[in-house]
Design a protein around this motif. Structure first.
Motif, PDB file in Angstrom:
ATOM      1  N   PHE A 343       0.854  -1.189   0.000  1.00 43.09           N
ATOM      2  CA  PHE A 343       0.000   0.000   0.000  1.00 43.09           C
ATOM      3  C   PHE A 343       0.890   1.238   0.000  1.00 43.09           C
ATOM      4  N   ALA A 344       0.289   2.360  -0.350  1.00 42.03           N
ATOM      5  CA  ALA A 344       1.039   3.621  -0.374  1.00 42.03           C
ATOM      6  C   ALA A 344       1.371   4.046   1.054  1.00 42.03           C
ATOM      7  N   PRO A 345       2.569   4.592   1.296  1.00 41.82           N
ATOM      8  CA  PRO A 345       2.932   5.025   2.657  1.00 41.82           C
ATOM      9  C   PRO A 345       1.917   5.990   3.263  1.00 41.82           C
ATOM     10  N   ALA A 346       1.273   6.808   2.426  1.00 47.16           N
ATOM     11  CA  ALA A 346       0.300   7.765   2.950  1.00 47.16           C
ATOM     12  C   ALA A 346      -0.933   7.078   3.522  1.00 47.16           C
ATOM     13  N   GLU A 347      -1.143   5.793   3.155  1.00 40.76           N
ATOM     14  CA  GLU A 347      -2.314   5.065   3.630  1.00 40.76           C
ATOM     15  C   GLU A 347      -2.074   4.381   4.966  1.00 40.76           C
ATOM     16  N   GLU A 353      -8.593   2.919  10.210  1.00 39.07           N
ATOM     17  CA  GLU A 353      -9.911   3.527  10.323  1.00 39.07           C
ATOM     18  C   GLU A 353     -10.976   2.503   9.954  1.00 39.07           C
ATOM     19  N   ARG A 354     -12.106   2.604  10.602  1.00 40.13           N
ATOM     20  CA  ARG A 354     -13.170   1.635  10.345  1.00 40.13           C
ATOM     21  C   ARG A 354     -13.705   1.763   8.921  1.00 40.13           C
ATOM     22  N   PHE A 355     -13.804   0.625   8.262  1.00 41.97           N
ATOM     23  CA  PHE A 355     -14.346   0.538   6.910  1.00 41.97           C
ATOM     24  C   PHE A 355     -13.601   1.458   5.943  1.00 41.97           C
ATOM     25  N   THR A 383       1.886  -0.595  14.213  1.00 40.14           N
ATOM     26  CA  THR A 383       2.302   0.238  13.086  1.00 40.14           C
ATOM     27  C   THR A 383       2.253  -0.590  11.812  1.00 40.14           C
ATOM     28  N   ALA A 384       2.105   0.113  10.697  1.00 41.47           N
ATOM     29  CA  ALA A 384       2.049  -0.535   9.392  1.00 41.47           C
ATOM     30  C   ALA A 384       3.050   0.137   8.465  1.00 41.47           C
ATOM     31  N   VAL A 385       3.790  -0.675   7.735  1.00 45.03           N
ATOM     32  CA  VAL A 385       4.773  -0.177   6.772  1.00 45.03           C
ATOM     33  C   VAL A 385       4.555  -0.932   5.468  1.00 45.03           C
TER      34      VAL A 385
END
Length: 418
Positions: A343-347, A353-355, A383-385
């Protein structure tokens, strides 16, 4: 994403505090504004009065008996015994005599302020009038002292008023949040039983359809029904767990040391059939030793299961998923990496977030949002990367704790290892 009850209480307290602070700030600004206006009016009035008295004394005052706080100086006249030092100002007398015009000035001396006027009288004498401003300055100090006392009283009144207003204005919000939590918990709880029955019945019908060799489209329709009802049940479970964590995020009675390494291996084993069907390779690294964290095992199992389920859903057939566990200082880290589309780093933050609907059209539902609620309620972080086309990596970090005490002659109970 909904806040936990602790976060909601914190927000309510902060809202009340903000109202109190704003009220106090408004009262303070009003008091300061009133003080500045009062000081300006008093200063202007005092200045006009003093200059009027100086002009009168310099032009008509009795040199031997000047008004109170005023001293008159002239050539050939001895100054009074209580006259201040440093007067008269000879330069002003000489200038007034030379030009015939009055000379006025302000002199700061000996901790006070003097107003000085030198002029030529009608009889030709040059007179200098000096006025001591100490009493006027004292009046100004008394004014600011009174305003300071009033300000303190005003701040106390503002604190009380702000607290009352905060409670009155924020109470409906707190009540609405509490009602929302109760509604979600009650609705999820009440719906679980009928949904479970429908799910079980749908599974039975699907098996009967396969056994009776019904047409393929009928069997496929029943399979889709089973999947849809199963997802609905999962959403209800998520909502119920979220409501439970929100109502009591600590749940101290249920907290105990949990071997996160054994739990992760158990979750991977539970997903073995699903990963095998998709041809995925799943490895677990660092699970050879116990890594204990304090928490609720069922909630932590749900969090780890959500990470693994998310990786399975987003990893193409034949891909690879790595689960790694390690101790990092006073915390235990669990990382799940996959070879999916990433996924894009900005995401990264919005994934929780829900849904949330990603830019590639993917939808993340409640799972990751609930995951963060669970981890946060356990005092940890997630965290997500990721990068497009290079997979994703999710890391849970939880505070470690000591292993549970083992009674003599018994063995510790941990989550089953796959």
């Amino acid at each position: 994403m909904r806040f936990s009850q602790f976060a909601e209480r914190t927000e309510v307290r902060l809202a009340r505090l903000r109202i109190a602070v704003i009220t106090a700030a408004i009262i303070t600004l009003l008091m300061v504004l009133v003080g500045l206006v009062a000081d300006a009016v008093m200063t202007r009035a005092q200045s006009d009065q003093v200059w009027r008295e100086l002009r009168y004394g310099a032009s008509r005052g009795d040199l031997s008996s000047p008004p109170v706080c005023t001293w008159l100086y002239a050539d050939g006249v001895a100054p009074l015994a209580n006259a201040p030092d440093g007067f008269p100002v000879r330069a002003d007398l000489d200038r007034a005599r030379r030009t015939g015009r009055a000379v006025e000035r302000v002199v700061h001396r000996a901790g006070t302020v003097y107003r000085v006027r030198s002029q030529v009288r009608a009889d030709g004498d040059v007179v200098q009038a000096v006025f001591d401003m100490r009493f006027q300055l004292a009046d100004r100090r008394h004014l600011w002292y009174a305003l300071g006392v009033a300000e303190l009283v005003g701040l106390v009144a503002a604190a009380v008023t702000g607290t009352v207003l905060g409670r009155l204005s924020v109470a409906p919000l707190a009540e609405a949040l509490a009602r929302q939590r109760r509604f979600v918990a009650d609705a999820s709880h009440e719906l679980r039983t009928p949904v479970t029955r429908v799910y079980t019945r749908a599974q039975v019908l699907a098996r009967q359809a396969r056994a009776a060799e019904l047409p393929a489209e009928h069997r496929a329709g029943l399979d889709r029904l089973v999947g849809s009802v199963g997802r609905l049940g999962a959403v209800l479970d998520d909502l119920l767990l979220s409501a439970t964590l929100t109502a009591d995020p600590a749940r101290p009675a249920e907290r105990a040391p949990v071997d996160l390494a054994a739990l992760a291996e158990s979750v991977v084993a539970e997903e073995a059939e699903r990963t095998g069907d998709r041809g995925l390779t799943v490895t677990v690294d660092g699970a050879h030793r116990a890594l204990y964290v304090g928490g609720i095992e069922s909630a932590l199992r749900r969090a780890v299961g959500e990470l693994l389920s998310n990786a399975i859903s987003h990893t193409p057939a034949g891909g690879r998923i790595e689960v790694a566990l390690a101790r990092s200082g006073t915390a235990v880290e669990l990382t799940v990496s996959d070879t999916g589309p990433g996924f894009a780093p900005a995401e990264a933050e919005r994934l929780f977030e829900r849904f949330h609907r990603a830019g590639d059209g993917g939808r993340y539902g409640l799972g990751l949002a609930l995951l963060r609620e669970v981890v946060t309620s356990h005092g940890g972080t997630v965290t997500a990367v990721g990068r497009p086309g290079r997979g994703a990596r999710f890391t849970i970090r939880l505070p470690s704790c000591a292993a549970p005490p083992v009674a003599a002659g018994s063995t510790p109970v941990t989550a089953g290892r796959g």
